[in-house]
Design an enzyme around this catalytic site. Structure first.
Site, PDB file in Angstrom:
ATOM      1  CB  CYS A  50      14.446  27.615  49.036  1.00 30.48           C
ATOM      2  SG  CYS A  50      15.418  29.130  48.965  1.00 30.48           S
ATOM      3  CG  ASN A  51      13.535  31.775  46.664  1.00 31.76           C
ATOM      4  OD1 ASN A  51      12.613  31.620  47.447  1.00 31.76           O
ATOM      5  ND2 ASN A  51      14.614  32.465  46.963  1.00 31.76           N
ATOM      6  CD  GLN A 120      20.775  28.863  44.794  1.00 37.38           C
ATOM      7  OE1 GLN A 120      20.188  29.617  44.028  1.00 37.38           O
ATOM      8  NE2 GLN A 120      20.415  28.711  46.062  1.00 37.38           N
ATOM      9  CB  ALA A 191      16.262  50.867  62.893  1.00 36.87           C
TER      10      ALA A 191
END
Length: 430
Positions: A50-51, A120, A191
């Site tokens: 995907c990248n 991958q 947080a």
């Protein structure tokens, strides 16, 4: 054969372009077949995530290979090669090796050190092997890349306890605290997702007591309650820093929250002999301000430091592979030299047989053995030495010189000039 990498990633192309370039599992065989069907491409591995979409190829010439690969990628994307030029990067020879090893180590990922890309790469290599598009060069390269990735992850702690950046950073932090975080009071600043991961990882490693602070006190309280930790308002940051040994900073603040003034005030209040205050800055942009790392009693670990550890490993492995590659390049020349010597010996023995028909078979055999032995001894040291020299930086000049001295005809290929307007063969990334 030369190594060539052509690709696009989240760094160079919008999501829409990457989507058009992406190759589904059902289309991998066809695309790999299209690649090695090109005139200048003899081996190919295709990585499609995907990248990133990247082609690792063994080519007979830079320009021809680049043109061939760009044509296949453009066909996949449904556009002209020129339309892809601004989104592609190109790496050649040593720069190609460096890039692939950096990818395997997680240095080129959106999250430095992430381990998913290693799987991958392994899948891409296995697919190319099954499709018979990876030859000797890419087999060696991919096996080395996978080994480099495993080494980088294991030696920097990324594979331990969850394979996360937080874990890797805490592994480095433990090195400043007697290699043990058990019972060490810790503060989590932020947080969000990374802060939550920080609390979970610190809790699992036995650190404590744990405290969470955040610009939104309510979010800090909710996160703290989930792990039995405490919560304090951001306004009390300096006071809280003075009571802990480890800080995980992962806010979305556009400005540093751990400024030099805040950290200096906290360290001034720390008990003497307590040990360093270790700050893990996992935020982009940075949470730790300029000058903090220069304060006495403070250790700062950030993404750059983690990347430097991986980069050192990659640099060494790249040079090791290039040594192998240079040695492999000299092999055809050495073979040609020995072949030339065998031809000369064979011709002379044939001439001897014509001039001295009175020699017995045993005598001719003994002469042949003697001549072959003399030639082999004469060639042994030069061929061993040229292999050694060829493995060193700039070693290709020795191979060329050997060919010139003995007029050896070793098959050579040269580039052509049909290529889209993209990066020249310097290995730079665009």
């Amino acid at each position: 054969m030369k190594l060539l990498v052509v690709g696009a990633s989240y760094r160079t192309a919008p999501v829409a372009t990457l989507e058009r370039l992406a190759v589904s599992p059902s289309g991998l065989d066809r695309t790999l077949g299209r690649l090695i069907a090109q005139p200048y491409v003899s081996e190919a591995v295709l990585v499609s995530t995907c990248n990133r979409v990247e082609v690792y190829a063994a080519v007979s010439g830079f320009h021809g290979g680049l043109g061939d690969i760009c044509a296949v990628l453009a066909e996949q994307a449904g556009c002209q090669p020129a339309a892809l030029a601004n989104h592609l990067y190109v790496h050649f020879d040593s720069a190609a090796v460096d890039h692939i090893f950096r990818v395997a180590a997680g240095l080129d990922s959106m999250v430095i050190g992430e381990a998913q890309i290693l799987g991958q790469l392994r899948d891409a290599y296995h697919w190319a092997s099954a499709a018979d598009t990876a030859g000797r060069l890419l087999h060696e390269l991919m096996q080395q890349a996978l080994r480099v990735g495993k080494r980088a992850h294991s030696e920097t702690g990324i594979d331990r306890a969850g394979q996360s950046v937080v874990t890797a950073a805490l592994g480095l932090a433990a090195g400043h605290l007697d290699d043990d975080l058990t019972g060490r009071p810790a503060l989590i600043v932020g947080a969000g997702a990374m802060g939550s991961l920080g609390v979970a990882t610190l809790s699992r490693l036995g650190a404590g007591p744990l405290t969470v602070t955040n610009r939104s006190t309510d979010r800090a309280v909710r996160l703290a309650e989930s792990y039995g930790a405490g919560a304090r308002p951001m306004a009390e940051l300096a006071d809280t820093l003075a009571t802990v040994d480890v800080v995980v900073a992962a806010t979305a603040s556009p400005e540093p929250v751990l400024t030099r003034e805040v950290v200096a005030a906290a360290t001034a209040d720390r008990a003497p002999g307590r040990g360093p205050l270790v700050l893990l800055d996992l935020a982009v942009p940075r949470d730790v301000g300029p000058g903090v790392a220069e304060l006495p009693g403070v250790e700062v670990i950030d993404i750059d430091r983690m990347a430097a550890l991986l980069a050192d490993i990659v640099a060494g492995e790249v040079e090791s592979f290039l040594c192998w590659l240079r040695g492999a390049d000299v092999a055809p020349t050495v073979a040609a030299l020995r072949g030339r010597a065998d031809d000369v010996v064979t011709a002379e023995l044939r001439r001897l047989a014509q001039r001295r028909p009175d020699l017995s078979d045993d005598q001719r055999a003994e002469v042949a053995r003697t001549v072959h032995r003399v030639v082999q001894r004469l060639l042994h040291q030069p061929t061993v030495r040229v292999r050694q020299l060829a493995a060193e930086p700039g070693g290709d000049q020795y191979t060329a010189l050997l060919r010139e001295l003995f007029d050896l005809q070793v098959p050579q290929t040269s580039p052509v000039d049909t290529v889209p307007d993209i990066t020249p063969p310097t290995g730079g990334e665009r």
